[in-house]
Design a protein around this motif. Structure first.
Motif, mmCIF file in Angstrom:
data_model
loop_
_atom_site.group_PDB
_atom_site.id
_atom_site.type_symbol
_atom_site.label_atom_id
_atom_site.label_comp_id
_atom_site.label_asym_id
_atom_site.label_seq_id
_atom_site.Cartn_x
_atom_site.Cartn_y
_atom_site.Cartn_z
ATOM 1 N N TYR A 189 56.513 26.527 -49.352
ATOM 2 C CA TYR A 189 57.897 26.330 -50.007
ATOM 3 C C TYR A 189 57.796 24.866 -50.541
ATOM 4 C CZ TYR A 189 63.111 26.102 -50.110
ATOM 5 O OH TYR A 189 64.364 25.927 -50.291
ATOM 6 N N ILE A 190 57.773 24.808 -52.026
ATOM 7 C CA ILE A 190 57.701 23.609 -52.712
ATOM 8 C C ILE A 190 58.989 23.171 -53.005
ATOM 9 C CG2 ILE A 190 56.765 22.671 -54.848
ATOM 10 C CD1 ILE A 190 54.665 25.080 -54.920
ATOM 11 N N TRP A 191 59.656 22.185 -52.686
ATOM 12 C CA TRP A 191 60.961 21.881 -52.710
ATOM 13 C C TRP A 191 61.251 20.432 -52.892
ATOM 14 C CZ3 TRP A 191 64.648 19.623 -49.171
ATOM 15 C CH2 TRP A 191 63.771 19.018 -47.984
ATOM 16 N N GLY A 192 62.412 19.891 -53.093
ATOM 17 C CA GLY A 192 62.667 18.403 -53.008
ATOM 18 C C GLY A 192 62.039 17.688 -54.239
ATOM 19 N N ALA A 193 61.542 16.450 -54.030
ATOM 20 C CA ALA A 193 60.786 15.691 -55.160
ATOM 21 C C ALA A 193 59.851 16.437 -55.925
ATOM 22 C CB ALA A 193 60.286 14.357 -54.629
ATOM 23 N N THR A 194 58.921 17.157 -55.057
ATOM 24 C CA THR A 194 57.661 17.844 -55.957
ATOM 25 C C THR A 194 58.319 18.889 -56.719
ATOM 26 O OG1 THR A 194 56.395 17.420 -53.653
ATOM 27 C CG2 THR A 194 55.745 19.056 -55.286
ATOM 28 N N ALA A 195 59.082 19.688 -56.453
ATOM 29 C CA ALA A 195 59.728 20.580 -57.042
ATOM 30 C C ALA A 195 60.446 20.193 -58.299
ATOM 31 C CB ALA A 195 60.696 21.753 -56.380
ATOM 32 N N ALA A 196 61.393 18.878 -58.033
ATOM 33 C CA ALA A 196 61.820 18.502 -59.286
ATOM 34 C C ALA A 196 61.110 17.929 -60.359
ATOM 35 C CB ALA A 196 62.858 17.106 -58.628
ATOM 36 N N MET A 197 59.950 17.280 -59.665
ATOM 37 C CA MET A 197 58.955 16.691 -60.838
ATOM 38 C C MET A 197 58.398 17.944 -61.560
ATOM 39 S SD MET A 197 57.233 13.170 -58.971
ATOM 40 C CE MET A 197 57.537 13.601 -57.280
ATOM 41 N N LEU A 198 58.180 19.027 -60.951
ATOM 42 C CA LEU A 198 57.433 20.203 -61.667
ATOM 43 C C LEU A 198 58.434 20.695 -62.709
ATOM 44 C CD1 LEU A 198 55.892 22.061 -58.628
ATOM 45 C CD2 LEU A 198 54.784 21.292 -60.780
ATOM 46 N N MET A 199 60.018 20.551 -62.311
ATOM 47 C CA MET A 199 60.948 20.962 -63.143
ATOM 48 C C MET A 199 60.839 20.191 -64.633
ATOM 49 S SD MET A 199 62.288 23.702 -62.343
ATOM 50 C CE MET A 199 63.329 23.788 -63.555
ATOM 51 N N MET A 200 60.544 18.698 -64.118
ATOM 52 C CA MET A 200 60.793 17.704 -65.257
ATOM 53 C C MET A 200 59.488 18.001 -66.234
ATOM 54 S SD MET A 200 61.272 14.303 -62.650
ATOM 55 C CE MET A 200 60.367 13.148 -63.931
ATOM 56 N N PHE A 201 58.240 18.530 -65.479
ATOM 57 C CA PHE A 201 57.206 18.785 -66.499
ATOM 58 C C PHE A 201 57.385 20.023 -67.142
ATOM 59 C CE2 PHE A 201 52.483 20.438 -66.017
ATOM 60 C CZ PHE A 201 52.180 19.481 -67.382
ATOM 61 N N ASP A 202 58.157 20.873 -66.606
ATOM 62 C CA ASP A 202 58.424 22.293 -67.373
ATOM 63 C C ASP A 202 59.380 21.826 -68.533
ATOM 64 O OD1 ASP A 202 61.023 24.227 -67.731
ATOM 65 O OD2 ASP A 202 59.108 25.311 -66.843
ATOM 66 N N ARG A 203 60.288 20.951 -68.293
ATOM 67 C CA ARG A 203 61.300 20.528 -69.237
ATOM 68 C C ARG A 203 60.439 19.734 -70.580
ATOM 69 N NH1 ARG A 203 66.817 19.655 -65.888
ATOM 70 N NH2 ARG A 203 67.060 21.447 -64.788
#
Length: 212
Positions: A189-203
């Motif tokens: 379950y990847i969540w929180g700061a790690t998932a948010a940084m992945l979303m930043m990378f995605d964008r």
């Protein structure tokens, strides 16, 4: 919607990622911290850095992640990128990210080629994190630090960048609602700061991108 660059040869994928990181980030990738701070962690943010290690594999690019030890005081048992505080001896965030990654996982620094950085991210524990993106060429051997790291594993980059797998969840902390990103992967379950940084990378990779 899949990103066209993922169908390119990996050398071209690497060049594409570096070019997107060199360009100004889209507004949607900036200021993604949720603003929540754990009680007792108020005050000035402490500088930190993490490495987003992109591993070149024949089956496709993989993102290397760690599972933090359950005994750690901050974010115990959570999925995270290798990284930590920026020390006085570190020349910059990139040096800190490489040092911390080697200390936590054993990944040799010479196997990592730095591609660029993402916008800063403020964590609930009071860190101002610089996410550094690196390209990792096998072969390499890992020696995780058992005090800090319970496991090291890889996730296909294509999975992480698929909007179908990117979830928006929330928790109630007392009367305060905290919204956060999550990317479940198998039993992880990847969540929180790690998932948010992945979303930043995605964008950064997705928005304003054109077919290579």
């Amino acid at each position: 919607m899949s990103l066209p660059f993922l169908s390119l040869p990996q050398a071209a994928q690497r060049a594409y990622i570096a070019a997107r990181l060199a360009a100004p980030p889209p507004p949607s990738a900036v200021g993604m911290s949720d603003g929540h701070r754990i009680p007792g962690r108020e005050g000035p943010l402490r500088p930190a850095a993490v490495l987003l290690p992109l591993v070149s594999r024949p089956e496709g690019i993989q993102m290397l992640l760690t599972e933090r030890s359950a005994a750690l005081a901050d974010h115990p048992g959570q999925i995270s990128f290798p990284g930590g505080r920026i020390e006085a001896a570190d020349a910059d965030a990139a040096v800190a990210a490489l040092r911390e990654t080697h200390e936590e996982t054993g990944l040799p620094r010479e196997r990592v080629v730095l591609l660029g950085q993402l916008p800063h991210y403020a964590t609930v524990t009071g860190y101002d994190v610089t996410p550094v993106v690196g390209w990792v060429e096998p072969p390499f051997a890992l020696m995780p630090d058992p005090v800090e790291v319970a496991d090291v594993f890889e996730v296909p980059l294509a999975f992480l960048l698929d909007p179908v797998n990117q979830k928006r969840h929330f928790r109630m902390i007392g009367e305060v609602r905290r919204d956060y990103w999550a990317i479940p992967y198998a039993e992880r379950y990847i969540w929180g700061a790690t998932a948010a940084m992945l979303m930043m990378f995605d964008r950064v990779l997705r928005e304003g991108a054109v077919a290579p």
